[in-house]
Design an enzyme around this catalytic site. Structure first.
Site, PDB file in Angstrom:
ATOM      1  CE  LYS A  22      -1.412   2.285   3.471  1.00  0.00           C
ATOM      2  NZ  LYS A  22      -1.823   3.144   4.337  1.00  0.00           N
ATOM      3  CG  ASN A  23       2.815   2.595   3.599  1.00  0.00           C
ATOM      4  OD1 ASN A  23       1.437   2.893   3.672  1.00  0.00           O
ATOM      5  ND2 ASN A  23       3.296   2.049   4.753  1.00  0.00           N
ATOM      6  CB  CYS A 118      -4.344   6.707  11.277  1.00  0.00           C
ATOM      7  SG  CYS A 118      -4.935   5.082  10.316  1.00  0.00           S
ATOM      8  NE  ARG A 123       0.760  10.073  11.093  1.00  0.00           N
ATOM      9  CZ  ARG A 123       0.558   9.355  10.433  1.00  0.00           C
ATOM     10  NH1 ARG A 123       1.242   8.281   9.855  1.00  0.00           N
ATOM     11  NH2 ARG A 123      -0.979   9.303   9.934  1.00  0.00           N
ATOM     12  CG  ASP A 309       3.144   1.093   9.611  1.00  0.00           C
ATOM     13  OD1 ASP A 309       2.766   1.733  10.588  1.00  0.00           O
ATOM     14  OD2 ASP A 309       3.288   1.671   8.476  1.00  0.00           O
ATOM     15  NE  ARG A 401      -6.681   4.986   5.606  1.00  0.00           N
ATOM     16  CZ  ARG A 401      -5.534   5.101   6.263  1.00  0.00           C
ATOM     17  NH1 ARG A 401      -5.636   4.962   7.692  1.00  0.00           N
ATOM     18  NH2 ARG A 401      -4.345   5.637   6.076  1.00  0.00           N
TER      19      ARG A 401
END
Length: 427
Positions: A22-23, A118, A123, A309, A401
């Protein structure tokens, strides 16, 4: 609102295919903004975040077509109609900020909303902005937007060191530098596999890049980039998550497409805890060694360290370990929100700032719990696999997600799990 029901107590056996990252995919998709030629991504994951990025690119005028059941994304940005990324889309996902560098590099100006995602800490995006300012960009933050303008003649190559390692800021700077005039040297950059994947795709498009996977990258700017076809790298976070499934409840699972180099530090911790990981021709085979899982300490760090993660999922494993473990979160603030939910299942966890002390118990008990973010949601599902009775996980929209077909994949190896209420593609 959907819920996932997990009935624990059974060992898992079989194989789970691991999707594209995904990233990585969310970082690769904005590359279409750097060229007027087609860019095609294969091995794309089928996730809500990918659909959000698709909507964002389409709002700018890009053409994005999903092929082969969503595993191929064919994109073209030959005729953009806008350089403004609106709040209504950007607020849904933090990765939306990654359109800033490409738009600024190709068009000389951009307006991008400050992002959402999220709720796991502030951040801030200042690291992104400072790297672009080093290349000559003029930036103005007002009304919740970043107004960016390149100097006459476009962005200029520069030497820039990041004060702390940031994956997103490295990605934005790398994409912008690909079309900047002259040489850009980026120091203290992120070394994640997603960064390496981005550099490899850019190189396929004609970019001149050296040093990906190290702490310093050098980019020789080019005047234009070409189209390309590129496979998205395996999702190391999904891989690590499913590796923990047989570790937490027993059995043996082969994770298809898995590679040790993507999760080497994580595998070292699994070995220390009493989990066997064997590399096969098709991926990684994982099983618990004899006896109860041993408690191990974990510190999250930038790659190649232990991934933030995977912290929530690892905490779920440590809840039933023999002994006491300490998990230290150094990457993202406020990322222990899953701990109170795990205590509802009988876990013994004490949180003090960036440290969580977990005293292992012999058994967890099923209970209604609430997901607070993407990784917490799957951590609670893993805990449910090991718990006695029924665990009901709410707010599972977070899950969509980052994990495609999680119910189907776990059910395929013997888990008793179902998604109820609204029917989705996950069923």
């Amino acid at each position: 609102m959907d819920q996932i029901i997990v009935r624990g107590g059974g060992a898992l056996h079989g194989e789970i295919p691991i999707a594209g990252a995904k990233n990585a995919c969310l970082t690769l998709m904005p590359l279409t903004l750097l060229t007027d030629q087609p860019l095609t991504l294969t091995n794309a994951p089928r996730l809500s975040d990918i659909r959000t990025m698709t909507s964002l690119l389409q709002s700018l005028g890009s053409e994005v077509v999903s092929l082969q059941d969503g595993q191929v994304l064919a994109m073209s940005s030959h005729d953009l109609t806008s350089q403004k990324a609106d709040y209504d889309i950007v607020r849904k996902m933090r990765a939306s900020i990654l359109v800033l560098g490409p738009l600024l590099a190709r068009y000389g100006h951009a307006v991008v909303s400050l992002p959402g995602g999220c709720a796991i800490g502030a951040r801030p995006v200042d690291l992104h902005l400072k790297s672009l300012e080093a290349m000559g960009a003029e930036l103005d933050l007002r009304d919740g937007y970043v107004f960016a303008k390149a100097p006459a003649g476009g962005l200029r190559g520069a030497a820039h060191g990041f004060p702390i390692v940031s994956v997103g800021a490295t990605e934005n700077a790398l994409m912008a530098a690909a079309l900047a005039q002259g040489t850009t040297v980026l120091k203290n950059v992120a070394r994640e596999p997603e960064i390496v994947d981005l550099a490899q795709c850019l190189r396929r498009m004609g970019a001149r890049i050296e040093g990906e996977g190290t702490s310093t990258m050098t980019i020789e700017g080019v005047t234009q980039l070409n189209g390309a076809t590129h496979p998205v790298v395996t999702d190391r976070i999904e891989l690590g998550t499913y590796m923990l499934a047989p570790a937490i409840c027993g059995g043996e699972v082969e994770c298809l497409g898995g590679r040790i180099d993507l999760v080497a530090t994580f595998c070292e911790k699994l070995d220390e805890a009493g989990v066997d990981v064997v590399e096969t021709e098709r991926g990684l085979k994982v099983s618990r060694k004899n006896g109860r899982i041993r408690a191990v300490d974990v510190v999250t760090e930038p790659f190649p360290g232990f991934p933030t993660d995977l912290q929530a999922q690892m905490m779920a494993l440590m809840c039933t370990a023999d002994g006491t473990s300490v998990l230290e979160e150094r990457i993202v603030e406020n990322r222990f929100m899953h701990a109170p939910e795990l205590t509802r299942m009988g876990a013994r966890i004490e949180v003090h700032g960036g440290h969580a002390t977990v005293h292992g118990v012999e058994k967890l008990r099923g209970a209604p719990v609430m997901a607070t973010d993407l990784r917490a949601s799957v951590g609670l599902i893993l805990a449910g696999l090991a718990a006695e009775g029924e665990t009901i996980v709410g707010r599972v929209y977070h899950l969509d997600r980052g994990y495609e077909k999680v119910v189907r994949k776990l059910r395929g190896v013997g888990a008793r799990i179902e998604r109820i209420k609204e029917v989705t593609s996950d069923e």
